[in-house]
Design an enzyme around this catalytic site. Structure first.
Site, PDB file in Angstrom:
ATOM      1  N   HIS A 178     -21.011  -7.695 -23.432  1.00 28.05           N
ATOM      2  CA  HIS A 178     -19.720  -7.819 -22.667  1.00 28.05           C
ATOM      3  C   HIS A 178     -18.737  -8.681 -23.052  1.00 28.05           C
ATOM      4  O   HIS A 178     -18.749  -9.878 -23.096  1.00 28.05           O
ATOM      5  CB  HIS A 178     -20.117  -8.300 -21.088  1.00 28.05           C
ATOM      6  CG  HIS A 178     -19.165  -8.124 -19.940  1.00 28.05           C
ATOM      7  ND1 HIS A 178     -18.056  -7.292 -20.388  1.00 28.05           N
ATOM      8  CD2 HIS A 178     -19.379  -8.180 -18.834  1.00 28.05           C
ATOM      9  CE1 HIS A 178     -17.470  -7.276 -19.077  1.00 28.05           C
ATOM     10  NE2 HIS A 178     -18.271  -7.922 -18.247  1.00 28.05           N
ATOM     11  N   HIS A 181     -12.793  -7.774 -19.363  1.00 22.75           N
ATOM     12  CA  HIS A 181     -12.641  -8.105 -18.159  1.00 22.75           C
ATOM     13  C   HIS A 181     -12.233  -9.458 -17.919  1.00 22.75           C
ATOM     14  O   HIS A 181     -12.516 -10.231 -16.683  1.00 22.75           O
ATOM     15  CB  HIS A 181     -13.735  -7.818 -17.161  1.00 22.75           C
ATOM     16  CG  HIS A 181     -14.054  -6.233 -16.995  1.00 22.75           C
ATOM     17  ND1 HIS A 181     -15.011  -5.609 -16.477  1.00 22.75           N
ATOM     18  CD2 HIS A 181     -13.135  -5.089 -17.443  1.00 22.75           C
ATOM     19  CE1 HIS A 181     -15.195  -4.363 -16.643  1.00 22.75           C
ATOM     20  NE2 HIS A 181     -13.944  -3.986 -17.187  1.00 22.75           N
ATOM     21  N   TYR A 183     -13.660 -12.045 -19.311  1.00 23.84           N
ATOM     22  CA  TYR A 183     -14.635 -13.113 -19.420  1.00 23.84           C
ATOM     23  C   TYR A 183     -14.856 -13.385 -20.866  1.00 23.84           C
ATOM     24  O   TYR A 183     -13.997 -13.294 -21.515  1.00 23.84           O
ATOM     25  CB  TYR A 183     -15.999 -12.200 -19.260  1.00 23.84           C
ATOM     26  CG  TYR A 183     -16.027 -11.871 -17.625  1.00 23.84           C
ATOM     27  CD1 TYR A 183     -15.560 -12.769 -16.591  1.00 23.84           C
ATOM     28  CD2 TYR A 183     -16.307 -10.586 -17.511  1.00 23.84           C
ATOM     29  CE1 TYR A 183     -15.789 -12.408 -15.132  1.00 23.84           C
ATOM     30  CE2 TYR A 183     -16.374 -10.091 -15.929  1.00 23.84           C
ATOM     31  CZ  TYR A 183     -16.054 -11.197 -15.113  1.00 23.84           C
ATOM     32  OH  TYR A 183     -15.862 -10.677 -13.632  1.00 23.84           O
TER      33      TYR A 183
END
Length: 355
Positions: A178, A181, A183
């Protein structure tokens, strides 16, 4: 023949179709980050519904990497044991079980969306001090992070690799890094959030360094046959931020590090972003990264109709279509779509009599 319902080979794994469940946080994990019956039913229903790839929610590689105190994790053996019956059920329905490995960075320690409060969770309520590329919070109300030093960055890379190895042990057949977004990995990528002056900040190559190092660590941990995906925010939608042209370069670096498919989302680094939300609004991002980066891509974002998803794959805009809210509304969307597009819906025997 439907392009959406043709298999997609990725290293030693073949997805039975090009429909995937996008990672969506459930905020229902046990206090120690273990998944439970909610996750087994939620993810299992989408496998029964025919999704070729079933991705978990953002699953933290470290306790401080959780978005909220209610997130799943994969930093412990107890979590591995809790994931095993879930992955076994998904695989038993013919889906490929995959985990999204995540670290929330300065967006960590927040309340879940339906809580009466918003923003950062205090220590007294189970929160913690998050970390990030610097010491600035994401937005007012979020907790002030501690800036990662070199040792802290190295620990993050090691944690992603260790989590990837645990994921394989837990029965996941693919893993996704990931890096979207807003993060942690995206925080290092974006010039909006990375103001470092060391080897992990400054020019684009340095800002990409952490994400590429994580990709290499994950590839080394899972071996040659396990597919590795990466979710990126292909643009920040803010002037002076990360752009789709940057994402094309990043995609090439990720491919060289062993990533097999780039899942193209967007936004998240700035609360001031103006995002032109509409049907398929992120598909052109996936198409450009695929075309100019020479990599397989996944498209996501307000993909609702079977014909829409079919065109995305048939026209070469993406190799995989990931559905989020639509699969929340209808877990059986893939099988209904297959029937509508002239493919075999493959209803499980107990359900076939309904059709």
């Amino acid at each position: 023949m439907s392009a959406l319902f043709t298999p997609l080979p990725l290293r030693g794994v073949t997805l039975p179709n090009r429909v995937g469940l996008a990672p969506m946080c459930q905020y229902r994990a046990d206090a120690d980050g273990r998944p439970n019956d909610w996750h087994r039913v939620h993810l299992g229903a989408r496998a029964v519904g025919g999704a070729g790839l079933v991705l978990t929610e953002a699953t933290a590689v470290l306790p401080e990497g959780r978005i909220s105190p209610h997130d799943t994790g994969i930093w412990s053996g107890a979590q591995v044991d809790a994931w095993r019956p879930i992955t076994a059920f998904l695989a038993g329905q013919g889906s490929v079980p995959a985990v999204q490995l995540a670290h929330a960075g300065f967006k960590a320690s927040t309340y879940r969306p339906w809580a009466p409060r918003r923003g950062g969770v205090a220590d007294a309520d189970g929160g913690w001090t998050p970390v990030g590329p610097g010491a600035d919070p994401f937005a007012p109300g979020y907790r002030t992070p501690t800036a990662l030093d070199t040792a802290g960055i190295e620990a993050v890379v090691e944690a992603f690799g260790a989590a990837a190895a645990r994921a394989v042990d837990a029965g996941f057949a693919a893993v996704e890094v990931h890096a979207a977004h807003g993060y942690l990995l995206h925080e290092f990528l974006s010039p909006l959030t990375n103001h470092r002056t060391d080897g992990y900040g400054g020019d684009r190559a340095n800002r990409m360094r952490l994400t590429v190092e994580v990709a290499r660590a994950v590839r080394a941990a899972v071996g040659a046959d396990v597919p590795v995906l990466a979710r990126i925010s292909a643009t920040d939608w803010v002037d002076g931020g990360w752009t789709v042209d940057d994402s094309v370069v990043l995609a090439g670096e990720l491919a060289a590090a062993g990533v097999d498919l780039v899942d193209c989302s967007s936004g998240g680094a700035s609360p001031d972003a103006r995002i032109p939300v509409g049907p398929g609004y992120q598909v052109p991002l996936a198409a450009q990264v695929r075309r100019d980066g020479g990599v397989l891509t996944g498209a996501v974002g307000l993909i609702v109709e079977p014909e829409q998803a079919e065109r995305i794959v048939a026209d070469g805009e993406a190799d995989l279509v990931l559905l989020g809210r639509e699969l929340l509304r209808d877990p059986y969307w893939p099988r209904r779509a297959a029937a509508k597009l002239g493919a075999d819906p493959g209803w499980p025997d107990p359900y076939a009599r309904a059709f």
